[in-house]
Design a protein around this motif. Structure first.
Motif, short mmCIF file in Angstrom:
data_model
loop_
_atom_site.label_atom_id
_atom_site.label_comp_id
_atom_site.label_asym_id
_atom_site.label_seq_id
_atom_site.Cartn_x
_atom_site.Cartn_y
_atom_site.Cartn_z
N ASP A 12 0.83 -1.31 0.24
CA ASP A 12 -0.48 -0.51 -0.10
C ASP A 12 0.46 0.82 -0.16
N ASP A 38 -2.87 -2.89 -2.36
CA ASP A 38 -3.45 -3.77 -1.39
C ASP A 38 -4.19 -5.31 -1.55
N SER A 40 -6.63 -6.84 -2.21
CA SER A 40 -8.39 -7.09 -3.06
C SER A 40 -7.31 -6.99 -4.63
N GLU A 41 -7.04 -6.37 -4.59
CA GLU A 41 -6.19 -6.01 -5.89
C GLU A 41 -5.51 -6.52 -6.51
N PRO A 71 -3.96 -1.96 4.29
CA PRO A 71 -6.08 -1.47 3.89
C PRO A 71 -6.89 -2.58 3.49
N LEU A 72 -7.87 -3.10 3.32
CA LEU A 72 -8.43 -3.73 2.78
C LEU A 72 -8.59 -4.67 2.77
N MET A 73 -7.60 -5.41 2.25
CA MET A 73 -6.79 -6.61 1.86
C MET A 73 -5.91 -6.51 2.39
#
Length: 147
Positions: A12, A38, A40-41, A71-73
């Protein structure tokens, strides 16, 4: 001879991605480098049809440099998701190297529980560490011994 090694950098921090890219550029064995911000990407890339089109055919296997705290994943969330879906179950397709600023021993132990994780490296990534990874996981790219 196999083709160049493709790399997926999952971090990130834009400056960390830039620094890793600079270090990877010092190695002629490294081919395509794809950066995502991240887990998720990274998951979307690995789970979708873009994986081979963006990173190239396998072999040689793809190197995934994966940060933990995002963040996110997070990196661990990513590993759990790809393990659950058996997306990286073939050691011939990818090797994951945890590239993190975390020196917490528990993170290292947790990373070792995932079959696809080949190593755990604390930031910053240096050229000798990349050389060591290439020699370990891509011996066909290792420099021939001088006799």
């Amino acid at each position: 001879m196999t083709g160049p090694i493709s790399v997926l950098v999952v971090d990130d921090d834009e400056l960390d991605r830039y620094a890793v890219g600079r270090q990877l550029g010092k190695h002629p064995e490294i081919g395509r480098v794809v950066e995502v911000a991240d887990g998720s990407e990274a998951y979307d890339l690995v789970a979708g049809e873009r994986f081979e089109s963006e990173l190239g055919p396998h072999p040689p296997r793809t190197l995934i440099l994966l940060d933990i705290n995002m963040p996110l994943m997070s990196g661990f969330d990513f590993l759990e998701a790809v393990e659950r879906e058996a997306l990286l179950s073939s050691a011939d397709a990818c090797v994951v190297v945890m590239l993190t600023s975390s020196s917490y021993f528990g993170d290292r132990e947790r990373a070792e529980q995932f079959e696809v994780v080949g190593d755990y490296v604390e930031k910053p990534l240096r050229a000798p560490q990349i050389r060591s990874l290439i020699e370990r996981f891509w011996p066909e790219h290792a420099a021939p011994a001088n006799d």
